[in-house]
Scaffold this motif. Structure first.
Motif, short mmCIF file in Angstrom:
data_model
loop_
_atom_site.label_atom_id
_atom_site.label_comp_id
_atom_site.label_asym_id
_atom_site.label_seq_id
_atom_site.Cartn_x
_atom_site.Cartn_y
_atom_site.Cartn_z
N ALA A 143 33.95 0.03 -54.47
CA ALA A 143 34.81 0.19 -53.29
C ALA A 143 36.29 0.24 -53.67
N SER A 144 36.65 -0.45 -54.74
CA SER A 144 38.07 -0.56 -55.09
C SER A 144 38.65 0.80 -55.50
N MET A 145 37.75 1.77 -55.84
CA MET A 145 38.23 3.10 -56.20
C MET A 145 38.93 3.77 -55.01
N PHE A 146 38.53 3.39 -53.81
CA PHE A 146 39.04 4.07 -52.61
C PHE A 146 39.91 3.16 -51.72
N SER A 147 39.69 1.86 -51.81
CA SER A 147 40.31 0.98 -50.81
C SER A 147 41.84 0.99 -50.88
N GLY A 148 42.41 1.32 -52.04
CA GLY A 148 43.87 1.32 -52.14
C GLY A 148 44.50 2.66 -51.81
N MET A 149 43.71 3.66 -51.51
CA MET A 149 44.29 5.00 -51.30
C MET A 149 45.02 5.09 -49.96
N PRO A 150 46.08 5.90 -49.89
CA PRO A 150 46.82 6.00 -48.63
C PRO A 150 45.94 6.49 -47.48
N GLY A 151 46.08 5.85 -46.34
CA GLY A 151 45.33 6.25 -45.15
C GLY A 151 43.99 5.55 -45.01
N VAL A 152 43.53 4.86 -46.06
CA VAL A 152 42.21 4.21 -46.00
C VAL A 152 42.34 2.84 -45.33
N LYS A 153 41.51 2.62 -44.30
CA LYS A 153 41.56 1.34 -43.58
C LYS A 153 40.52 0.37 -44.14
N ASP A 154 39.33 0.91 -44.39
CA ASP A 154 38.22 0.03 -44.73
C ASP A 154 37.20 0.78 -45.57
N VAL A 187 41.06 11.75 -50.25
CA VAL A 187 39.88 10.87 -50.37
C VAL A 187 38.65 11.73 -50.67
N VAL A 188 38.54 12.87 -49.97
CA VAL A 188 37.39 13.76 -50.20
C VAL A 188 37.39 14.20 -51.67
N LYS A 189 38.54 14.59 -52.17
CA LYS A 189 38.63 15.03 -53.57
C LYS A 189 38.24 13.91 -54.53
N ALA A 190 38.71 12.69 -54.21
CA ALA A 190 38.42 11.54 -55.09
C ALA A 190 36.91 11.28 -55.12
N ILE A 191 36.27 11.47 -53.97
CA ILE A 191 34.80 11.26 -53.91
C ILE A 191 34.12 12.35 -54.76
N GLU A 192 34.55 13.59 -54.55
CA GLU A 192 33.89 14.72 -55.23
C GLU A 192 34.12 14.68 -56.74
N SER A 193 35.29 14.16 -57.15
CA SER A 193 35.57 14.11 -58.59
C SER A 193 34.62 13.14 -59.30
N ARG A 194 33.97 12.28 -58.53
CA ARG A 194 32.99 11.36 -59.13
C ARG A 194 31.56 11.89 -58.96
N ASN A 195 31.48 13.18 -58.60
CA ASN A 195 30.18 13.84 -58.43
C ASN A 195 29.34 13.32 -57.27
N TYR A 196 29.99 12.72 -56.29
CA TYR A 196 29.31 12.37 -55.04
C TYR A 196 29.67 13.45 -54.04
N GLN A 197 28.98 13.39 -52.87
CA GLN A 197 29.35 14.33 -51.80
C GLN A 197 30.09 13.59 -50.70
N ALA A 198 31.11 14.23 -50.14
CA ALA A 198 31.88 13.61 -49.05
C ALA A 198 31.53 14.29 -47.74
N ARG A 199 31.30 13.51 -46.69
CA ARG A 199 31.04 14.06 -45.36
C ARG A 199 32.00 13.46 -44.35
N PRO A 200 33.12 14.11 -44.09
CA PRO A 200 34.02 13.58 -43.05
C PRO A 200 33.34 13.61 -41.68
N LEU A 201 33.43 12.52 -40.96
CA LEU A 201 32.75 12.39 -39.65
C LEU A 201 33.81 12.04 -38.62
N PRO A 202 34.31 13.04 -37.88
CA PRO A 202 35.34 12.73 -36.89
C PRO A 202 34.77 11.84 -35.79
N GLY A 203 35.45 10.75 -35.47
CA GLY A 203 35.01 9.85 -34.39
C GLY A 203 35.96 9.97 -33.23
N GLY A 204 35.80 9.12 -32.21
CA GLY A 204 36.68 9.15 -31.05
C GLY A 204 38.12 8.88 -31.46
#
Ligand code: PEP
Ligand code: MN
Length: 342
Positions: free
Chosen positions: A50-61, A17-34
């Motif tokens: 949103a549809s660019m990411f919503s179908g990717m494995p592991g993505v909930k929302d 998902v991070v790579k997919a975000i970066e390939s579109r020239n955006y920045q990705a910030r993973p934020l670990p939660g509880g």
């Protein structure tokens, strides 16, 4: 935009998902939660599909972030941020009391006050070494000598110390001595200072500008998080209004608003708000009742001869009353709440 991962998402899923975000020239910030990781998408100029990411494995929302601030916002991070400084926790269900003089005047003065406040209920020692004064003729602080005194206070009492940084020139030295670096009301929108604070490994205590809206304040905090420092503590210290019965007007309503908008801890400073000693305890009670994560209070053993802000400094015995009342109110509000009272 925020991409929320499933609890079961693997590191590979997140990396993809991070790579997919970066390939579109955006920045990705993973934020670990509880429970699960969320990934913030930054630097998108317009809406992200949103549809660019919503179908990717592991993505909930995939959630649109509607606020101008992102990293500080609760939309991006649902859980309260809890910041550990030495043995002290700031944020969440923890309550912290920071106390000490406005300015460090001498080793004797600092140690006398520190020994009193630690005994009476403070967990963190405050004191200014570089002072922002309205008049160039007023005491400007002891500079590095003041920082050295604070380090000795930490050694002798075990309390972490917080002190203000005023400019880029002295950032390194303040950062080297302080456990928490304070940015004062007059510097809330000093963007180069905020960027430098973003590179710091030390937690930053960001006071609200005396005429800043909550949005402006949170955007200032956003600069620090955007720079990579997620340990930011907000401090409401009163805003300028038309009144003259107090130095500033403590904006009590800022607490529920900030807690709704942001995951960052919010501390109240009743001393710089009230400006008069007799207002400090009532404003502290109100601050606790409204849900602040702590207090910053000025205390002096000889306020009549203080080199700054004597009129608003509590005597040590008054500080003890304050601590007792604060803990009683907290207990009444939530008998199960943890206490850091020693
Ligand atoms: C201080 O805490 O010493 C101080 C100068 O506060 P403010 O920036 O809120 O005026
Ligand atoms: Mn002061």
């Amino acid at each position: 935009m925020l991409i929320v991962m499933h609890q079961s998402a693997t590191k590979e899923h997140i990396d993809k998902v991070v790579k997919a975000i970066e390939s579109r020239n955006y920045q990705a910030r993973p934020l670990p939660g509880g429970e699960r990781v969320a990934i913030g998408v930054l630097y998108n100029k317009g809406a992200v599909d949103a549809s660019m990411f919503s179908g990717m494995p592991g993505v909930k929302d995939v959630i649109a972030v509607t606020r101008p601030y992102k990293l500080v916002s609760r939309e991006l991070k649902h859980d309260d941020t809890v910041i550990q400084v030495g043995n002290v926790k700031i944020g969440g269900n923890h309550f912290v009391i920071m106390a000490g003089p406005c300015a460090i005047e001498s080793e004797d003065q600092a140690l006398t006050i520190a020994e009193q406040v630690v005994k009476k209920g403070a967990q963190i020692f405050r004191g200014g070494a570089y002072k922002p004064r309205t008049s160039p003729y007023s005491f400007q602080g002891l500079g590095e000598e003041g920082l050295k005194i604070m380090a000795r206070v930490r050694e002798k009492t075990g309390m972490p110390v917080i002190t203000e940084v005023m400019d880029l020139q002295t950032f390194d030295v303040v950062e080297a001595y302080a456990d928490i670096v304070q940015i004062g009301t007059r510097n809330m929108q000093n963007f180069s200072l905020l960027r430098r604070a973003g590179q710091s490994k030390k937690p930053v205590f960001l006071k609200r500008g005396m005429a800043a809206t909550i949005d402006e304040w949170l955007m200032a905090a956003e600069y620090i998080l955007e720079g990579g420092n997620t340990n930011v503590i907000l401090c409401e210290r009163g805003v300028r209004t038309f009144v003259n019965h107090s130095r500033n007007t403590l904006d009590i309503s800022a607490v529920p608003v900030v807690k709704q908008e942001s995951h960052l801890p919010i501390i109240m400073d009743p001393s710089h708000a009230g400006g008069h000693r007799e207002q400090v305890i009532p404003l502290s009670r109100a601050s606790v009742a409204v849900g602040a994560h702590g207090l910053m209070v000025e205390v002096h053993h000889d306020p009549d001869n203080a080199m700054s802000d004597g009129a608003q400094s509590l005597y040590p015995d008054q500080f003890e009353h304050l601590c007792k009342q604060v803990h009683a109110i907290r207990q009444a509000m939530n008998p199960d709440m943890g206490s850091q009272k020693k």
